[in-house]
Motif scaffolding. Structure first.
Motif, PDB file in Angstrom:
ATOM      1  N   CYS A  72      62.554 -31.558 -15.220  1.00 56.06           N
ATOM      2  CA  CYS A  72      61.212 -32.137 -15.350  1.00 56.06           C
ATOM      3  C   CYS A  72      60.877 -32.957 -14.109  1.00 56.06           C
ATOM      4  N   PRO A  74      58.412 -35.168 -13.275  1.00 51.79           N
ATOM      5  CA  PRO A  74      58.204 -36.615 -13.424  1.00 51.79           C
ATOM      6  C   PRO A  74      59.192 -37.278 -14.375  1.00 51.79           C
ATOM      7  N   GLN A  75      60.188 -36.540 -14.830  1.00 49.88           N
ATOM      8  CA  GLN A  75      61.257 -37.120 -15.661  1.00 49.88           C
ATOM      9  C   GLN A  75      60.685 -37.793 -16.907  1.00 49.88           C
ATOM     10  N   CYS A  76      59.947 -37.019 -17.693  1.00 50.58           N
ATOM     11  CA  CYS A  76      59.324 -37.644 -18.853  1.00 50.58           C
ATOM     12  C   CYS A  76      59.949 -37.181 -20.158  1.00 50.58           C
ATOM     13  N   TYR A  78      63.172 -37.173 -22.752  1.00 49.96           N
ATOM     14  CA  TYR A  78      64.379 -37.953 -23.075  1.00 49.96           C
ATOM     15  C   TYR A  78      65.063 -37.298 -24.262  1.00 49.96           C
ATOM     16  N   ILE A 102      59.004 -37.088 -25.588  1.00 53.46           N
ATOM     17  CA  ILE A 102      58.251 -36.764 -24.365  1.00 53.46           C
ATOM     18  C   ILE A 102      57.197 -37.838 -24.190  1.00 53.46           C
ATOM     19  N   ASP A 103      57.200 -38.439 -23.023  1.00 49.63           N
ATOM     20  CA  ASP A 103      56.190 -39.446 -22.719  1.00 49.63           C
ATOM     21  C   ASP A 103      54.996 -38.726 -22.101  1.00 49.63           C
ATOM     22  N   SER A 105      52.212 -39.776 -21.372  1.00 48.56           N
ATOM     23  CA  SER A 105      51.430 -40.520 -20.372  1.00 48.56           C
ATOM     24  C   SER A 105      51.996 -40.280 -18.984  1.00 48.56           C
ATOM     25  N   VAL A 106      53.208 -39.743 -18.917  1.00 49.25           N
ATOM     26  CA  VAL A 106      53.833 -39.444 -17.627  1.00 49.25           C
ATOM     27  C   VAL A 106      53.771 -37.953 -17.339  1.00 49.25           C
ATOM     28  N   CYS A 107      53.843 -37.174 -18.381  1.00 49.83           N
ATOM     29  CA  CYS A 107      53.877 -35.715 -18.240  1.00 49.83           C
ATOM     30  C   CYS A 107      52.689 -35.236 -17.423  1.00 49.83           C
ATOM     31  N   LEU A 140      54.188 -41.867 -26.604  1.00 51.97           N
ATOM     32  CA  LEU A 140      55.577 -41.394 -26.557  1.00 51.97           C
ATOM     33  C   LEU A 140      55.792 -40.564 -27.823  1.00 51.97           C
TER      34      LEU A 140
END
Lengths: 204, 199, 396, 401
Positions: A72, A74-76, A78, A102-103, A105-107, A140
């Motif tokens: 991933c 943006p590393q969203c 976990y 999965i966040d 807001s970052v994805c 999240l």
């Protein structure tokens, strides 16, 4: 002569003014809450997890291999791997994600998790009305919110879903055939009046 | 003396005094505008429509803007040192003003014209003014027009020279700057076989 | 029909009859003021929504359509927003002048609106020199632009104010000169007399409006261009050029003061459009004899709205000029053309004496030819941009 | 120990406002300058309406004439290159979308090309055709919206912009049905493309391409002969041939100055040597020429598209050797460039054998074309400076990276 260019332009705008009343080609606005565009089959917003059958815990295809988490950009994503194992669609025992967050807001909706997933477990959703007043908690997404049935996947991406189902069905059929063959072989072995092998038959 | 006259007169006088005594030059200029407008109102009260409108058109519309421009274009126009109210020049000025106005008032009071009865107010419609200007006063009108034209041409010439000088210096600077960046024009791809379209 | 035409006049007299004799003049004045403010505030609201809708349609969008039916309550929503917004005055601003600037725009514009003849016997204030009054008060709007720009203590505001004043002073000249032709032909500065001079029909069906004469057409053309510049409309919206100097002299205004400025500008546009209707488009006269049954004020406002539509249409089409081009357009094109037009008007006036058959046609062709030649010639001078047509090469 | 957090205002700076910050001293009346012959210094941006994003021009004005101009950028800097050096080769592709967010397809292609060069991958025929088609569609999107923005800068109330966007929507619809996203396409992969064309896509694209010339004709009728536009653009912001070459300007801006340099012709990357198209060249190097370059290039792109859409073969769309997951390269370096809509877009990669590139560098055409801004603006008015900036065609996402 001075002014001809401006008059030409004014004729052009007048054409568009009149045209916007009768020509749907010109007035392309889609008035969103009342009207909606038909979703495109390839459309993507945020990822979701596919599960087979009715039970999202039992049917979840994800085996917590954590490839998507690594790839991933943006590393969203976990993931926490489970301690125990559950059988997957072919009946093989696999790990499963204890938590899968999965966040969004970052994805950035790049679909790379879908591309790298070897188990067809994560796919792209098409919902976009996700606004919320709580940007930390509500954005999240946890496993229960992320897990969607295979029928939903079929609804969104029918071509892709049919292909995936055909492939998985083929694998399952092969696995079953293999298992049946193995079982038959074992049965034949048992039935044969020969000294039984020491090791037990491996369950596949 | 009606109420309107007192109001207008008060406004005119007050703004005139403010125009002289305020510190900020732009405020002074704007007060002058009010004075001009008050005068125009006064003319209108006297039934002199044309003069009143001309006063607004010329003074409020043009002269006031001219004054404002002049104020702004003068460098450091608004950082006047705070001079004392009662400086020696003030006292001399007041003395001069008193003596001049005293002389004028004396002359007016002593003059025989005051004793005469006022003639009836003339019926000065715009049409009549126009007719007068085009018949009796055509020569003065033409002379004034010529003078103004000459002044305008002079102003244009002054402005043009200024502009040319500026343009020269500006363009020099640009070429200089560009030359700094240009070292050696390297070989470039030329259009091998060129076609033309007219746009 | 007569009663419908005069309904507002009789209505006013009926209302005034309730007042005691002594208060009637004051009451009359107040009624007229209320009528002007009411009519033009409504027209302002309608114009803002129409402008946005028309621009939207020109740009192939819907325009505002959320508030009320077809979005027609949008002005009310905008008004409430404007009234409730915080009124921000910059710390370094000259607070008094900053406060007075919108008033210095609204008052002259409202005065200018008060001399226009809106219908038969419907002139709020009738002056002999109504036209002169209009220009006199119109000239003082420049002050408000200066006050707003200077007092904001903002660089963009100052540049905008300087642009605004330079533009308005420059375009006042062709504006006034283009109306001189009308004054020459009619022989009066009274707006009522000018309208009355345009009543009647040529050959029984052609309206004898000034715009249908060569000098009148040229005058109308010049007047409209200068009016566009005077009211800071596109393509002459340099003082408020958004892409260059944010909002020009309005940069530091917000809330109700901004709304006042906005309204003042639209009122200025109405006033100058109303004047062009009065001077060139026959005022409240009907275009055809068989349409005379429609009340006069309806004709006036129809023509006004048509002119405003043209303004909006132009705004939706053209880009903005640059300041030096704006100036050279005023001084090198409009001014000489306006002066030529005065000569043409004089020729037209004195050739009235010619009475042989076909004289009208001859006058027409002669005057139109002079104007057309000077238009093309002057236009060539100003449009140096139309140098050689560019040819582009292609490389394979 | 508690840390002192309150900021102590300096008494000398001026009045202290309620709250713990210091106000600057009051501007003395008339100290703004600018009209009394002094130079007016204006910071245009970063929130000026026409700087195409967050960009600042520190302008010194003599009246309205620009005597000094300093472009200030970096407001949108987001560590693109450093992020890419810490992300896998695959993971950088979606980030390239965000460089020049109007032309994600060409960005993808330039990056994919450099990785292909690094890894020695072969792109299948069909994928090459798809790349050409999407890149040329991107060029149409970019050029027509650029003209719209330029007119907006010129004060045209957004009408040309809206017309441009109306047509752009049709192409974005194509992109969406192809890649799933309208602007952040993330479509190309090293070794080919991500997914097969959906059914009916070619027909839809052909429809868009055949209807586009009509739109261009109307667009030009609205603009190309408008006297105001001619007066505003001709002779404004002239960039000489020599200066353009020395400042390494590329793209339509360079060609407007009369230099025949188009990487599609020079490098013949992809399969561009199979199509017949011409490169329009300007002569004067002013804003009008830059505008016309874009119009003419759109017409050439349409010809190219027609050929590509007619010839597209069937076959695989990705090199079977290409590996997406855990992509790793032996040490080496590669630079690949393409003719993006804005100019030469290049990616330089060094691999040290790890899953991430050791060095990742973008050659952003927007930034390099912007460096010449002052030379074009000096002596012009502030209104010209705005349209000169518009004609450079920048996207701040790419300038600041």
């Amino acid at each position: 002569m001075l002014g001809t260019g401006i008059i030409k332009g004014m004729v052009e705008t007048a054409r568009n003014f009149v045209g916007s009343y009768h020509d749907p080609e010109r007035l392309t606005t889609v008035q969103y809450p009342e009207e909606r565009l038909a979703p495109k089959e390839n459309g993507r917003s945020f990822p979701f997890l596919v599960f087979d059958g009715n039970d999202q815990q039992a049917g979840l295809r994800c085996v917590a291999c954590q490839i998507c988490e690594k790839e991933c950009p943006p590393q969203c994503i976990y993931i926490n791997k489970s301690k125990d194992k559950k059988p997957d669609y072919v009946g093989k025992l696999q790990f499963y994600p204890a938590t899968f967050d999965i966040d969004i807001s970052v994805c950035m909706s790049c679909q790379i998790c879908v591309e790298v997933c070897p188990f067809e477990a994560i796919k792209m959703d098409q919902v976009f009305e996700l606004s919320t007043s709580d940007r930390f908690g509500k954005l999240l997404l946890h496993k229960p919110q992320l897990a969607k049935p295979n029928e939903y996947f079929h609804q969104l991406h029918p071509t892709d879903a049919n292909e995936v189902d055909a492939r998985l069905g083929e694998e399952k059929r092969k696995a079953e055939a293999k298992a049946a063959a193995a079982a038959a072989a074992a049965a034949a072995k048992l039935a044969a009046p020969k000294p039984a092998p020491d090791e037990p038959t491996k369950a596949t | 003396m009606n109420v309107a006259f007192i109001l207008i007169a008060g406004l005119t006088l007050g703004s005139a005094i403010a125009a002289m005594s305020l510190r900020n030059l732009v405020h002074c200029a704007l007060c002058t505008v009010i004075t001009f407008a008050g005068l125009a109102a006064m003319y209108l009260q006297l039934n002199a429509q044309f003069v009143g409108f001309a006063q607004i058109l010329v003074y409020v519309g043009a002269v006031a803007i001219l004054i404002l421009f002049a104020v702004l274009l003068t460098r450091n126009s608004e950082n006047q040192p705070n001079t004392l109210l009662a400086s020696p020049s003030w006292i001399i000025g007041i003395l001069v003003a008193i003596s001049v106005s005293g002389t004028i008032i004396y002359a007016v009071v002593k003059s025989t014209r005051l004793a005469q009865t006022l003639p009836p107010a003339p019926e000065a419609t715009v049409q009549k003014i126009g007719e007068q200007l085009m018949t009796n006063y055509v020569l003065p009108l033409e002379i004034v027009a010529l003078l103004l034209t000459a002044a305008m041409i002079g102003a244009v010439i002054i402005a043009m020279r200024d502009k040319n000088e500026k343009e020269d210096s500006g363009s020099k600077m640009i070429t200089g700057n560009a030359r700094e960046r240009v070292s050696q024009p390297s070989t470039i791809h030329h259009p091998s076989s060129s076609q033309k379209t007219t746009r | 029909m007569q009663s419908l035409d005069q309904i507002f006049v009789t209505g006013k007299q009926w209302l005034l009859a309730f007042l005691p004799e002594a208060l009637q003049p004051v009451g009359s004045i107040l009624l007229v003021i209320a009528a002007i403010f009411g009519v033009f505030a409504t027209l302002f609201a309608v114009t803002t929504i129409l402008e946005r809708k028309i621009l939207g349609r020109i740009q192939n969008r819907f325009g505002p359509n959320r508030v009320g039916p077809f979005g027609f309550f949008q002005p009310a929503a905008d008004g409430i927003k404007m009234l409730t917004k915080e009124d921000i005055v910059p710390r370094d601003a000259d607070k008094i002048i900053h406060f007075l600037a919108p008033l210095a725009l609204i008052i002259p514009v409202a005065l200018a609106l008060s001399v226009l003849p809106y219908g038969r016997n419907m002139v709020p204030v009738e002056f002999d020199a109504g036209l002169l009054f209009f220009f006199a008060v119109g000239a003082s709007t420049e002050l408000s632009v200066f006050m707003a720009g200077w007092s904001s203590r903002n660089k963009y505001s100052l540049v905008g104010a300087m642009r605004g004043i330079a533009q308005m002073i420059s375009y006042e000249v062709p504006l006034v000169l283009s109306t001189v032709t009308v004054i020459m032909i009619v022989g009066s500065l009274s707006l009522v007399k000018i309208v009355e001079a345009q009543s009647g029909f040529l050959f029984g069906f052609l309206p004898s409006w000034h715009v249908f004469t060569p000098w009148g057409f040229a005058g109308f053309f010049l007047f409209m261009i200068a009016a566009t510049a005077e009211s800071n409309r596109s393509p002459f919206d340099l003082p408020e050029a958004e892409s260059e100097i944010i909002a020009g002299y309005l940069t530091e205004y917000s809330g109700f003061k901004y709304a006042l400025f906005f309204m003042g500008e639209y009122w200025g546009m109405f006033a100058i459009s109303g004047l062009s209707v009065t001077l060139f488009l026959g005022g409240w006269n009907a275009p055809f004899p068989f349409l005379q049954f429609i009340p006069s004020y309806i004709w006036f406002f129809t023509k006004l709205v048509l002119i405003i539509f043209t303004f909006i249409w132009l705004r939706g089409t053209v880009p903005r000029l640059r300041l030096d081009q704006l100036m050279s357009f005023a001084w090198k094109f409009l001014l000489p053309l306006a002066l030529t037009n005065i000569v043409v008007a004089a020729i037209w006036f004195f050739s009235r004496a010619l009475q042989f058959p076909g004289a009208l046609g001859l006058r027409w062709i002669f005057c139109a030819a002079i104007l057309a030649v000077s238009y093309v010639w002057l236009g060539r001078g100003v449009a140096q941009a139309q140098r050689a047509k560019r040819v582009y090469q292609y490389a394979e | 120990m508690a840390i002192e957090t309150t900021f102590q205002p300096k008494a000398t700076l001026g009045r202290t406002a309620p709250g713990n910050y210091t106000l600057l001293p009051k501007t003395p009346a008339g100290a703004i300058g600018g009209i009394d012959g002094t130079v007016l210094e204006v910071a245009m941006g970063p929130h000026h309406p026409s700087t195409h994003g967050v960009f600042r021009m520190d302008v010194s004005l003599d009246g309205e004439t620009v005597v000094k101009l300093k472009p200030v950028f970096g407001y949108l800097h987001r560590n693109h290159e450093k992020i890419a050096e810490n992300t896998t080769y695959l993971g950088s592709v979606p980030y390239t979308d965000r460089l020049d967010y109007l032309c994600s397809m060409t960005n993808n292609w330039a990056y994919a090309l450099s990785v292909e060069r690094l890894a020695g991958l072969q792109v299948p025929e069909r994928a090459e055709y798809i790349r050409v088609i999407t890149a040329e569609l991107t060029r149409l999107v970019n050029h027509c919206s650029l003209i719209g923005f330029l007119m907006q800068d010129m004060g045209a109330m957004g009408t040309p912009l809206m017309y441009a966007f109306r047509e752009r929507e049709k192409i974005l619809d194509l992109f969406e049905s192809l890649s799933g996203s309208r602007m952040m396409c993330n479509y190309m992969r090293f070794g080919g493309c991500r997914c097969e064309l959906p059914s009916g896509w070619i027909e839809q694209a052909k429809k868009v391409v055949t209807s586009f010339p009509e739109f261009l004709d109307h667009f030009e009728a609205l603009l190309s002969e408008n006297e105001i536009l001619l007066a505003r653009t001709q002779g404004v912001g002239v960039l000489s041939k020599e200066l353009a070459i020395n400042a390494s300007i590329t793209g339509p801006m360079l060609r407007a100055s009369g230099v025949n340099y188009d990487i599609r012709k020079v490098d013949k990357y992809g399969i561009y040597d199979r199509f017949s198209f011409r490169v329009p060249l300007g002569e004067h190097g002013d804003v009008f020429d830059r505008y016309m370059m874009r119009v003419l290039e759109m017409r050439e792109s349409l010809k190219l598209l027609e050929q590509a859409l007619a010839q597209i073969p069937s076959g695989p769309i990705i090199d079977p050797k290409a590996k997406l997951r855990g992509f790793r390269q032996k040490p080496g370096e590669a630079y690949a460039r393409i003719e993006g809509p804005k100019g030469e877009l290049g990616f330089y990669l060094i691999s040290d054998g790890s899953p991430n590139p050791y060095r990742y560098r973008v050659r952003p055409p927007s930034l390099i074309n912007l460096t010449i801004l002052e030379d074009m603006c000096l002596g012009q008015t502030i209104a010209d400076a705005v349209i000169i900036l518009g004609s450079v065609d920048i996207v701040l996402g790419e300038v600041d990276r």
